[in-house]
Write an enzyme that holds these catalytic residues in place. Sequence first.
Site, short mmCIF file in Angstrom:
data_model
loop_
_atom_site.label_atom_id
_atom_site.label_comp_id
_atom_site.label_asym_id
_atom_site.label_seq_id
_atom_site.Cartn_x
_atom_site.Cartn_y
_atom_site.Cartn_z
N GLU A 166 5.01 6.81 -6.24
CA GLU A 166 6.60 6.92 -6.66
C GLU A 166 6.57 8.06 -7.91
O GLU A 166 7.31 7.48 -8.92
CB GLU A 166 7.23 5.68 -7.10
CG GLU A 166 7.14 4.83 -5.77
CD GLU A 166 7.63 3.28 -5.81
OE1 GLU A 166 8.34 2.88 -7.13
OE2 GLU A 166 7.76 2.46 -5.01
N GLU A 371 4.18 0.12 0.44
CA GLU A 371 5.10 -0.93 -0.21
C GLU A 371 6.17 -1.13 0.55
O GLU A 371 6.74 -0.30 0.91
CB GLU A 371 5.29 -0.62 -1.51
CG GLU A 371 4.33 -0.58 -2.60
CD GLU A 371 4.80 -0.21 -4.08
OE1 GLU A 371 6.00 -0.65 -4.28
OE2 GLU A 371 4.19 0.50 -4.76
N TRP A 418 4.36 -5.66 -0.49
CA TRP A 418 4.37 -5.68 -2.01
C TRP A 418 4.96 -7.18 -2.36
O TRP A 418 6.31 -7.07 -1.91
CB TRP A 418 5.43 -4.53 -2.71
CG TRP A 418 5.39 -4.67 -4.07
CD1 TRP A 418 6.19 -5.19 -4.84
CD2 TRP A 418 4.38 -4.04 -4.95
NE1 TRP A 418 5.87 -5.32 -6.06
CE2 TRP A 418 4.83 -4.42 -6.11
CE3 TRP A 418 3.22 -3.19 -4.84
CZ2 TRP A 418 4.16 -3.97 -7.39
CZ3 TRP A 418 2.59 -2.88 -5.90
CH2 TRP A 418 3.08 -3.16 -7.23
O1 IFM Z 1 7.15 -3.39 -8.43
C1 IFM Z 1 7.43 -2.23 -7.97
C2 IFM Z 1 6.10 -1.08 -8.00
O2 IFM Z 1 5.55 -1.10 -9.09
C3 IFM Z 1 6.56 0.24 -7.56
N1 IFM Z 1 7.45 0.10 -6.15
C4 IFM Z 1 8.56 -0.83 -6.42
C5 IFM Z 1 8.29 -2.19 -6.76
C6 IFM Z 1 9.38 -3.28 -6.73
O3 IFM Z 1 10.10 -2.81 -7.75
#
Ligand code: IFM
Length: 469
Positions: A166, A371, A418
């Site tokens: 990201e 994720e 995630w």
């Molecule tokens: O926790 C984060 C992760 O580190 C990166 N993507 C989004 C997740 C949720 O906010």
Amino acid sequence: MTGRVFPESFVWGSATAAYQIEGAAREDGRGPSIWDTYSHTPGRTRNGDTGDVAADHYHRWQQDLDHIAELGLGAYRFSISWPRVQPGGAGRFNQAGLDFYSRLVDGLLERGVRPVATMYHWDLPQELEDAGGWPVRETALRFEEYAAGIVAALGDRVHTWTTLNEPWCSAYLGYASGVHAPGRTEPAAALAAVHHLNLAHGLAGRVVRELAPTAELSVTLNLHVIRPESASAADADAVRRIDALANRSFLGPMLGGAYPADLLADTAGVTDWSFVRDGDEKVAGVPLDVLGVNYYSSTLVRAWDGHSARSDADGHGASAHSPWVGADDVDFLPQPGPHTAMGWNIDPAALTGLLLRLHQEYPGQPLMITENGAAFDDVVSADGRVHDERRVDYLRRHIAAIADAREQGADVRGYFVWSLLDNFEWGYGYDRRFGIIRVDYDTQERTWKDSAHWYRRLVETGLPDQPAD
Ligand code: IFM
């Protein structure tokens, strides 16, 4: 429903990130990162929470890998902490740090789980930030050196190398809105960070190609699905502008060979982009084996007329500084519920649309959901379990959305939930829980939530349509 909705070859995994779970912030030679500094600065994180201990994964990694194996997962996506393996961000590598990840990778392989390693999930060594951070070119060159060190150490024992997680967050939240480390609010610096992250990605990608030719190469982007409030031309232009900043500032150089002309024009009042040197975009365009997509919710915008009250409901905190550099006349609108505990709307259809867009714009590019998941206010019931039906529902609907996209031709090869564990949710500290496994932060006890049981059955059968309990 009979038969598998997902083929045997579809990869089911879970994801975490170093600073969010490892703890051991000052052990075995680890140096400070921008997130240590930021979280230890009063007022930056909820309750003053830090990643000092987190889920104590640094000491409990074997037990955590056992959970991964019991879930039946085919892959585990983790990140390598740059300051743990190269404490100052340049020069000397820390053998104890490299050894930790070497043991982790071997532990995954022993359990038949594919290691998917992210090189950078936001924990820049503090010394590099002190020297200018991502807005300066040197940081990308230091990243190339770091990549060479970790790829030399772990090589093709790692199945997939993901350069960045990201970069949108690293650049715009870290340097424009300041709600992430290092907490700077300098719009021009944010755009320079965008470029040096793209360059770093390309340089590290070339390292992977040279040193681990059999490993797969990827990057993970949190691509935004942006919708207009109305069918007006002005709202369509608002969508275009946010799409340029959010998506095409990375997809352009990484997959399209160049920055989009409209992005450069839109931001001309902020920077002249003179930090882009001849050949940089070609470097950033290193061919990818798989494009990682992180998806949680969608975005609704309108053109702002300059007079009416703004909503600014873009979910990035109460910062007076917007991450949307040069787009002050775009307003972000609240979305209808239900929402997760992050306040994010739940919109699985947008994920189908995103995957189909990528399929159309980059035909032949394999995709992976690296994720997807949801924070909810979990409750431990009298029976000692966490009946997190809303999370199960969220996951089930998003996985069905991926099945829809696959049926329409998108080449989506895997899914990483995630997150494996509850963890340090950045500015929200431990106040938000994304794990399918609960972590009791007093005892560090791990408890499978219903979503973990559900996910295990899905992995076993390939059918999302499993009961929650
Ligand atoms: O926790 C984060 C992760 O580190 C990166 N993507 C989004 C997740 C949720 O906010």
